[in-house]
Scaffold this motif. Sequence first.
Motif, PDB file in Angstrom:
ATOM      1  N   LEU A 145     -15.124   7.045  -4.224  1.00  0.00           N
ATOM      2  CA  LEU A 145     -16.118   7.235  -3.101  1.00  0.00           C
ATOM      3  C   LEU A 145     -14.556   6.469  -1.999  1.00  0.00           C
ATOM      4  CD1 LEU A 145     -19.567   7.120  -4.051  1.00  0.00           C
ATOM      5  CD2 LEU A 145     -18.254   9.230  -3.378  1.00  0.00           C
ATOM      6  N   VAL A 146     -13.518   6.073  -2.621  1.00  0.00           N
ATOM      7  CA  VAL A 146     -12.817   4.706  -1.645  1.00  0.00           C
ATOM      8  C   VAL A 146     -11.470   6.152  -1.269  1.00  0.00           C
ATOM      9  CG1 VAL A 146     -11.751   2.689  -1.050  1.00  0.00           C
ATOM     10  CG2 VAL A 146     -14.013   3.248  -2.323  1.00  0.00           C
ATOM     11  N   VAL A 147     -11.514   6.028   0.352  1.00  0.00           N
ATOM     12  CA  VAL A 147     -10.344   7.705   0.788  1.00  0.00           C
ATOM     13  C   VAL A 147      -9.894   6.791   1.364  1.00  0.00           C
ATOM     14  CG1 VAL A 147      -9.556   9.654   1.840  1.00  0.00           C
ATOM     15  CG2 VAL A 147     -12.423   9.038   0.185  1.00  0.00           C
ATOM     16  N   LYS A 148      -8.388   6.513   1.459  1.00  0.00           N
ATOM     17  CA  LYS A 148      -7.448   5.532   1.874  1.00  0.00           C
ATOM     18  C   LYS A 148      -6.381   6.582   2.144  1.00  0.00           C
ATOM     19  CE  LYS A 148      -8.368   0.779  -0.579  1.00  0.00           C
ATOM     20  NZ  LYS A 148      -7.921   0.029  -1.478  1.00  0.00           N
ATOM     21  N   ALA A 149      -5.602   6.320   3.772  1.00  0.00           N
ATOM     22  CA  ALA A 149      -4.464   6.525   3.995  1.00  0.00           C
ATOM     23  C   ALA A 149      -3.894   6.090   3.277  1.00  0.00           C
ATOM     24  CB  ALA A 149      -4.797   6.447   5.759  1.00  0.00           C
ATOM     25  N   SER A 150      -2.004   6.438   2.845  1.00  0.00           N
ATOM     26  CA  SER A 150      -1.354   6.021   2.055  1.00  0.00           C
ATOM     27  C   SER A 150      -0.559   4.643   3.018  1.00  0.00           C
ATOM     28  CB  SER A 150      -0.235   7.120   1.699  1.00  0.00           C
ATOM     29  OG  SER A 150       0.288   6.169   0.533  1.00  0.00           O
ATOM     30  N   GLY A 151      -0.359   5.660   3.533  1.00  0.00           N
ATOM     31  CA  GLY A 151       0.904   5.229   4.998  1.00  0.00           C
ATOM     32  C   GLY A 151      -0.045   3.554   6.206  1.00  0.00           C
ATOM     33  N   LEU A 152       0.947   3.405   6.477  1.00  0.00           N
ATOM     34  CA  LEU A 152       0.173   1.515   7.472  1.00  0.00           C
ATOM     35  C   LEU A 152      -1.124   2.409   8.786  1.00  0.00           C
ATOM     36  CD1 LEU A 152       3.135  -0.336   7.798  1.00  0.00           C
ATOM     37  CD2 LEU A 152       2.368  -0.369   6.108  1.00  0.00           C
ATOM     38  N   ALA A 153      -1.881   1.443   8.823  1.00  0.00           N
ATOM     39  CA  ALA A 153      -2.715   2.325   9.501  1.00  0.00           C
ATOM     40  C   ALA A 153      -4.528   1.035  10.819  1.00  0.00           C
ATOM     41  CB  ALA A 153      -3.959   3.102   9.436  1.00  0.00           C
ATOM     42  N   ALA A 154      -2.819   0.661  10.664  1.00  0.00           N
ATOM     43  CA  ALA A 154      -3.593  -1.059  11.408  1.00  0.00           C
ATOM     44  C   ALA A 154      -4.678  -1.762  11.214  1.00  0.00           C
ATOM     45  CB  ALA A 154      -3.235  -0.309  13.004  1.00  0.00           C
ATOM     46  N   GLY A 155      -5.064  -1.752   9.873  1.00  0.00           N
ATOM     47  CA  GLY A 155      -5.904  -2.288   8.485  1.00  0.00           C
ATOM     48  C   GLY A 155      -7.072  -1.587   8.725  1.00  0.00           C
ATOM     49  N   LYS A 156      -7.037  -0.192   9.522  1.00  0.00           N
ATOM     50  CA  LYS A 156      -8.762   0.574   9.243  1.00  0.00           C
ATOM     51  C   LYS A 156      -8.042   2.581   8.494  1.00  0.00           C
ATOM     52  CE  LYS A 156      -8.749  -1.104  14.274  1.00  0.00           C
ATOM     53  NZ  LYS A 156      -6.733  -0.674  14.566  1.00  0.00           N
ATOM     54  N   GLY A 157      -7.034   1.787   8.076  1.00  0.00           N
ATOM     55  CA  GLY A 157      -7.058   3.252   7.016  1.00  0.00           C
ATOM     56  C   GLY A 157      -8.261   3.678   5.853  1.00  0.00           C
ATOM     57  N   VAL A 158      -9.239   2.334   5.883  1.00  0.00           N
ATOM     58  CA  VAL A 158     -10.257   2.852   4.394  1.00  0.00           C
ATOM     59  C   VAL A 158     -11.225   3.350   4.827  1.00  0.00           C
ATOM     60  CG1 VAL A 158     -10.913   1.720   2.679  1.00  0.00           C
ATOM     61  CG2 VAL A 158      -8.382   1.177   3.617  1.00  0.00           C
ATOM     62  N   ILE A 159     -11.733   3.947   4.082  1.00  0.00           N
ATOM     63  CA  ILE A 159     -13.613   5.289   4.520  1.00  0.00           C
ATOM     64  C   ILE A 159     -13.771   4.944   3.049  1.00  0.00           C
ATOM     65  CG2 ILE A 159     -15.238   6.637   4.611  1.00  0.00           C
ATOM     66  CD1 ILE A 159     -11.501   6.956   5.975  1.00  0.00           C
ATOM     67  N   VAL A 160     -14.508   3.655   2.800  1.00  0.00           N
ATOM     68  CA  VAL A 160     -16.237   3.928   1.902  1.00  0.00           C
ATOM     69  C   VAL A 160     -17.042   4.922   2.154  1.00  0.00           C
ATOM     70  CG1 VAL A 160     -17.372   2.248   0.257  1.00  0.00           C
ATOM     71  CG2 VAL A 160     -14.778   1.022   1.670  1.00  0.00           C
ATOM     72  N   ALA A 161     -16.790   5.652   1.459  1.00  0.00           N
ATOM     73  CA  ALA A 161     -17.794   7.170   2.328  1.00  0.00           C
ATOM     74  C   ALA A 161     -19.186   6.744   0.844  1.00  0.00           C
ATOM     75  CB  ALA A 161     -17.991   8.330   1.698  1.00  0.00           C
ATOM     76  N   LYS A 162     -20.703   7.200   1.730  1.00  0.00           N
ATOM     77  CA  LYS A 162     -21.167   6.595   0.066  1.00  0.00           C
ATOM     78  C   LYS A 162     -21.732   7.776  -0.585  1.00  0.00           C
ATOM     79  CE  LYS A 162     -25.047   9.479   4.124  1.00  0.00           C
ATOM     80  NZ  LYS A 162     -23.738   9.534   4.895  1.00  0.00           N
ATOM     81  N   ASP A 163     -21.276   8.950  -0.410  1.00  0.00           N
ATOM     82  CA  ASP A 163     -21.300  10.103  -1.306  1.00  0.00           C
ATOM     83  C   ASP A 163     -19.864  10.864  -1.255  1.00  0.00           C
ATOM     84  OD1 ASP A 163     -21.425  11.471   1.097  1.00  0.00           O
ATOM     85  OD2 ASP A 163     -23.662  11.595   0.725  1.00  0.00           O
TER      86      ASP A 163
END
Length: 609
Positions: A145-163
């Motif tokens: 459930l954790v989706v990350k942009a592989s490159g640099l995204a200013a510390g914001k490229g991570v989404i922790v999904a609920k489902d």
Amino acid sequence: MAVRLLVIGSGGREHTLAWKLAQSPHIQQVLVAPGNAGTANCGKISNSEVSVSNHSILAQFCKEHSVGLVVVGPEVPLAAGMVDDLQAAGVPCFGPSAKAAQLEASKSFSKAFMDRHGIPTANWCSFTDPQEACSYIRTASFPALVVKASGLAAGKGVIVAKDQEEACQAVLDIMKDKTFGSAGETVVVEELLEGEEVSCLCFSDGCSVSPMPPAQDHKRLQDGDLGPNTGGMGAYCPTPQVSQELLQQIRETVLQKTVDGMKEEGTPYVGVLYAGLMLTKQGLKVLEFNCRFGDPECQVLMPLLKSDLYEVLQSTLEGKLASSPPEWHQDRSAVTVVMASPGYPGSYKKGVAITGLSQVEETGVQVFHAGTSLKEGGVVSSGGRVLTVTAVRSSLEMALHAANRGVAAVGFPGAVYRSDIGHRGIAHLTQHRGLTYKDSGVDIAAGNRLVDMIKPFAKATSRSGCNAELGGFAGLFDLKAAGFIDPILVSGTDGVGTKLTIAQACQQHSTLGQDLVAMCVNDVLAQGAEPLFFLDYFSCGRLDVGVASAVIRGVAEACGLAGCALLGEGGDGGVCVCVRAHYFVCSGGKKVEMLAVYCGCSENNKVGF
């Protein structure tokens, strides 16, 4: 010779680094490019307008202005090879090479590296096709459930999904809608880990590592860890959740392993390595690596650094960390609170006037500028995260209170900030604050060792009528066996004071017991009476068995000289220090008991009477 430094960056992290470096006596001037309102003409610190994107121009600037060291703050210039280019041009530069910075610049590289070197991390897989990523999310044997942009995204490229549906939507947002631009051309899908998240940074000279105190960032916008993800709304340090034993484990199984692995692969890692960790029930696991100081972790780490930062950087570059590790303030806690523009992390207005900056300094806190600039002599906002307000105090609760008080003194319309930075650490401390004897200074084991040590002293004072086991906090004296008829009991009090200060200064405590007994015996003899026994109780703020033994040995020796028995010795480690002495005396055929008591306070293992 004094050195001129150049710090690359414009955020709170760079202001903090410039502030700390400017404290070094080795430093003539700290230039910051591009800098902000906080680094503009501030003592030794001033801004430079040199281009930081053109490395050739930057190198020429450094040579022309005799810059002795460049310190790179953000991740983007590191990934772009700034360190490589400057060093190739003969300009000393602190930070990892572009190849080493892949640990942060490419999450797919980082995860594969951890797998190769047995560094604990979450289950994962990387994708360049959104449909394959969604299929993986739906069929994985663990919650992917954790989706990350592989490159640099200013510390914001991570989404922790609920489902799973939200995770798949995150994949589409990143890969199709380009939420994070080219950083999302590859995504990493990870297992959702549960536990305590901490930031463990270290200096690395390519061979050895020197860990910094563990910190904890607060990514969510609102109190209670609610709201959208941000670049960080505050941090505190150190984290009580990380014990010294756990920090040593992190050093060995994560930090040192990573540096060893990079060296093994022909990419020595020199600079600051930042491991974002999750402390799970199954053990610690690495969430991600960063290749520089964190922001806002830097704002709580640098105020706690006892050593000269410039000297630490030099030791790191020269490969001398093992012989010259940095020192940290062990008895302080730091909290930093980020003040953000209304609308952050979305769109926000710039150019908003900021007031109260001079008043906040009077509250005993430090303000580090992030998204600020100067306009017509005043300070205005120019970014999402505007200021970080940092306080250092003797406890985490006090530091948070001071930082919040500092935030209240600064003003700009609609400022967004959290008031609960450090709440997890405070909860941990509260949960583990149950009172025990040892917590309050009473060490039962040490007390038992003391009793065993002094038993021979007391036994040597035995006399007719006295037969008691030492350590019982009370004792019996048989008047008939001592040959007395029709006794009378009398009580008195005495003690020593000034001699205690001398004893502490000289670290000589054996005479205190003699003085105490002598004072009481003299009072008894002045009544024309005979001392029969001495019942004492030794108590102190924290029991030092050696000191206590010396005092009571003196008591026993004096009792022997006076012909009275040492009866019922007992003791604690508590807040009050007291020694009580009982004398049973005989005067003109009458029997008299004298009770001598004196109490006082004790600190730092000192004994008081």
